[in-house]
Design a protein around this motif. Sequence first.
Motif, PDB file in Angstrom:
ATOM      1  N   ALA A 105       0.836  -1.203   0.000  1.00 20.06           N
ATOM      2  CA  ALA A 105       0.000   0.000   0.000  1.00 20.06           C
ATOM      3  C   ALA A 105       0.874   1.257   0.000  1.00 20.06           C
ATOM      4  CB  ALA A 105      -0.930  -0.007   1.215  1.00 20.06           C
ATOM      5  N   GLU A 106       1.945   1.222   0.757  1.00 19.42           N
ATOM      6  CA  GLU A 106       2.846   2.380   0.811  1.00 19.42           C
ATOM      7  C   GLU A 106       3.442   2.660  -0.569  1.00 19.42           C
ATOM      8  OE1 GLU A 106       6.659   3.961   3.442  1.00 19.42           O
ATOM      9  OE2 GLU A 106       6.167   1.834   3.425  1.00 19.42           O
ATOM     10  N   ASN A 107       3.837   1.607  -1.268  1.00 17.27           N
ATOM     11  CA  ASN A 107       4.382   1.782  -2.613  1.00 17.27           C
ATOM     12  C   ASN A 107       3.330   2.345  -3.559  1.00 17.27           C
ATOM     13  OD1 ASN A 107       6.865   0.818  -1.831  1.00 17.27           O
ATOM     14  ND2 ASN A 107       6.443  -1.293  -2.462  1.00 17.27           N
ATOM     15  N   GLU A 108       2.104   1.846  -3.460  1.00 18.92           N
ATOM     16  CA  GLU A 108       1.022   2.339  -4.305  1.00 18.92           C
ATOM     17  C   GLU A 108       0.739   3.821  -4.035  1.00 18.92           C
ATOM     18  OE1 GLU A 108      -1.013   0.781  -6.719  1.00 18.92           O
ATOM     19  OE2 GLU A 108       0.638  -0.657  -6.660  1.00 18.92           O
ATOM     20  N   ILE A 109       0.713   4.193  -2.776  1.00 21.33           N
ATOM     21  CA  ILE A 109       0.449   5.588  -2.396  1.00 21.33           C
ATOM     22  C   ILE A 109       1.574   6.489  -2.898  1.00 21.33           C
ATOM     23  CG2 ILE A 109       0.198   7.176  -0.437  1.00 21.33           C
ATOM     24  CD1 ILE A 109      -1.161   4.793   1.056  1.00 21.33           C
ATOM     25  N   SER A 110       2.823   6.057  -2.687  1.00 17.96           N
ATOM     26  CA  SER A 110       3.967   6.849  -3.159  1.00 17.96           C
ATOM     27  C   SER A 110       3.929   7.003  -4.675  1.00 17.96           C
ATOM     28  CB  SER A 110       5.287   6.180  -2.761  1.00 17.96           C
ATOM     29  OG  SER A 110       5.414   6.177  -1.372  1.00 17.96           O
ATOM     30  N   SER A 111       3.593   5.922  -5.352  1.00 17.71           N
ATOM     31  CA  SER A 111       3.495   5.969  -6.812  1.00 17.71           C
ATOM     32  C   SER A 111       2.400   6.933  -7.257  1.00 17.71           C
ATOM     33  CB  SER A 111       3.226   4.564  -7.349  1.00 17.71           C
ATOM     34  OG  SER A 111       3.022   4.598  -8.727  1.00 17.71           O
ATOM     35  N   ALA A 112       1.254   6.889  -6.571  1.00 19.59           N
ATOM     36  CA  ALA A 112       0.146   7.781  -6.916  1.00 19.59           C
ATOM     37  C   ALA A 112       0.544   9.242  -6.715  1.00 19.59           C
ATOM     38  CB  ALA A 112      -1.088   7.445  -6.083  1.00 19.59           C
ATOM     39  N   ILE A 113       1.280   9.516  -5.649  1.00 19.18           N
ATOM     40  CA  ILE A 113       1.744  10.889  -5.399  1.00 19.18           C
ATOM     41  C   ILE A 113       2.732  11.315  -6.486  1.00 19.18           C
ATOM     42  CG2 ILE A 113       3.072  12.361  -3.826  1.00 19.18           C
ATOM     43  CD1 ILE A 113       1.801  10.747  -1.504  1.00 19.18           C
ATOM     44  N   GLN A 114       3.639  10.402  -6.858  1.00 20.36           N
ATOM     45  CA  GLN A 114       4.635  10.739  -7.881  1.00 20.36           C
ATOM     46  C   GLN A 114       3.993  10.978  -9.246  1.00 20.36           C
ATOM     47  OE1 GLN A 114       7.784  11.565  -7.292  1.00 20.36           O
ATOM     48  NE2 GLN A 114       7.267  11.178  -5.147  1.00 20.36           N
ATOM     49  N   ASN A 115       2.826  10.356  -9.488  1.00 17.34           N
ATOM     50  CA  ASN A 115       2.148  10.527 -10.777  1.00 17.34           C
ATOM     51  C   ASN A 115       1.362  11.827 -10.866  1.00 17.34           C
ATOM     52  OD1 ASN A 115       3.138   8.166 -11.868  1.00 17.34           O
ATOM     53  ND2 ASN A 115       1.418   6.937 -11.131  1.00 17.34           N
ATOM     54  N   LEU A 116       1.261  12.567  -9.764  1.00 12.17           N
ATOM     55  CA  LEU A 116       0.582  13.867  -9.809  1.00 12.17           C
ATOM     56  C   LEU A 116       1.413  14.842 -10.633  1.00 12.17           C
ATOM     57  CD1 LEU A 116      -0.433  14.352  -6.040  1.00 12.17           C
ATOM     58  CD2 LEU A 116      -1.985  13.899  -7.938  1.00 12.17           C
ATOM     59  N   ALA A 117       0.775  15.754 -11.289  1.00  9.91           N
ATOM     60  CA  ALA A 117       1.495  16.809 -12.007  1.00  9.91           C
ATOM     61  C   ALA A 117       2.302  17.619 -10.984  1.00  9.91           C
ATOM     62  CB  ALA A 117       0.503  17.710 -12.728  1.00  9.91           C
ATOM     63  N   ASP A 118       3.468  18.125 -11.398  1.00 10.97           N
ATOM     64  CA  ASP A 118       4.362  18.854 -10.487  1.00 10.97           C
ATOM     65  C   ASP A 118       3.647  19.982  -9.751  1.00 10.97           C
ATOM     66  OD1 ASP A 118       6.490  17.249 -11.048  1.00 10.97           O
ATOM     67  OD2 ASP A 118       7.529  18.685 -12.351  1.00 10.97           O
ATOM     68  N   GLU A 119       2.753  20.679 -10.443  1.00 15.90           N
ATOM     69  CA  GLU A 119       2.088  21.817  -9.814  1.00 15.90           C
ATOM     70  C   GLU A 119       1.240  21.388  -8.615  1.00 15.90           C
ATOM     71  OE1 GLU A 119      -1.460  23.479 -12.086  1.00 15.90           O
ATOM     72  OE2 GLU A 119      -0.449  22.310 -13.651  1.00 15.90           O
ATOM     73  N   TYR A 120       0.813  20.113  -8.577  1.00 14.87           N
ATOM     74  CA  TYR A 120       0.042  19.596  -7.445  1.00 14.87           C
ATOM     75  C   TYR A 120       0.920  18.795  -6.488  1.00 14.87           C
ATOM     76  CZ  TYR A 120      -3.902  20.838 -10.405  1.00 14.87           C
ATOM     77  OH  TYR A 120      -4.784  21.531 -11.182  1.00 14.87           O
ATOM     78  N   ARG A 121       1.841  18.011  -7.049  1.00 16.55           N
ATOM     79  CA  ARG A 121       2.682  17.129  -6.241  1.00 16.55           C
ATOM     80  C   ARG A 121       3.575  17.909  -5.286  1.00 16.55           C
ATOM     81  NH1 ARG A 121       7.625  15.842  -6.969  1.00 16.55           N
ATOM     82  NH2 ARG A 121       7.633  16.393  -9.185  1.00 16.55           N
ATOM     83  N   VAL A 122       4.216  18.962  -5.770  1.00 18.84           N
ATOM     84  CA  VAL A 122       5.182  19.696  -4.944  1.00 18.84           C
ATOM     85  C   VAL A 122       4.510  20.334  -3.720  1.00 18.84           C
ATOM     86  CG1 VAL A 122       6.841  21.591  -4.892  1.00 18.84           C
ATOM     87  CG2 VAL A 122       6.800  20.022  -6.845  1.00 18.84           C
ATOM     88  N   THR A 161      -7.750   8.066  -7.211  1.00 11.94           N
ATOM     89  CA  THR A 161      -6.771   7.058  -7.624  1.00 11.94           C
ATOM     90  C   THR A 161      -6.693   5.917  -6.622  1.00 11.94           C
ATOM     91  OG1 THR A 161      -5.475   8.832  -8.646  1.00 11.94           O
ATOM     92  CG2 THR A 161      -4.351   6.725  -8.288  1.00 11.94           C
ATOM     93  N   LEU A 162      -6.768   6.242  -5.341  1.00 14.25           N
ATOM     94  CA  LEU A 162      -6.600   5.236  -4.281  1.00 14.25           C
ATOM     95  C   LEU A 162      -7.938   4.823  -3.666  1.00 14.25           C
ATOM     96  CD1 LEU A 162      -3.536   6.963  -2.612  1.00 14.25           C
ATOM     97  CD2 LEU A 162      -3.474   4.964  -4.112  1.00 14.25           C
ATOM     98  N   ALA A 163      -8.994   4.886  -4.428  1.00 16.01           N
ATOM     99  CA  ALA A 163     -10.336   4.594  -3.902  1.00 16.01           C
ATOM    100  C   ALA A 163     -10.418   3.184  -3.308  1.00 16.01           C
ATOM    101  CB  ALA A 163     -11.383   4.761  -4.998  1.00 16.01           C
ATOM    102  N   ASP A 164      -9.635   2.244  -3.826  1.00  9.65           N
ATOM    103  CA  ASP A 164      -9.669   0.863  -3.327  1.00  9.65           C
ATOM    104  C   ASP A 164      -9.170   0.765  -1.896  1.00  9.65           C
ATOM    105  OD1 ASP A 164     -10.621   0.079  -5.748  1.00  9.65           O
ATOM    106  OD2 ASP A 164      -8.671  -0.572  -6.522  1.00  9.65           O
TER     107      ASP A 164
END
Length: 167
Positions: A105-122, A161-164
């Motif tokens: 789950a931690e890997n999935e969450i980190s991946s989901a955060i990394q897939n955000l556009a920079d303007e939102y992720r940062v 993205t993480l609705a599951d």
Amino acid sequence: MSKAFESKLLSLQGNLLNFAYMLTSNRDDAYDLLQDTTLKALDNEDKYVDNTNFKGWVFTIMRNIFINNYRKVVRSATVVDTTEDLYHLNICQESGLDTPEGSFAENEISSAIQNLADEYRVPFSMYVAGYKYNEISEKMDLPLGTVKSRIFFARKQLQTTLADYNN
């Protein structure tokens, strides 16, 4: 101290004790409350205005002392675990990330955060790291409202993205 004030106060002791017992439901606590009330009334004799309801004044003092004491007890109440073997105190408070499912789950969450556009992720990552909105605004040279909306939209996107993991 005037004798009239003192005699009025002493004549109410029986009524005050009954009221104190009604409030506390305990004889010793009722006597303590009566004593506190009597002392407070004596200390504040100068605040009593003649031609006002003396009995009501003293009963109000008692009620206020009781309420203040009750609030003090509630604030200082500690949680006592009465289960066998102190079960609740011995439960380790794990985050769940040390289990195989947790690390997945931690890997999935980190991946989901990394897939955000920079303007939102940062700004989102900075907020999660503990930065306040105004600090993020200063560091990124953005208006405060923009920072707040970007963090809000990042949360919404991650929730989708993480609705599951929500169940």
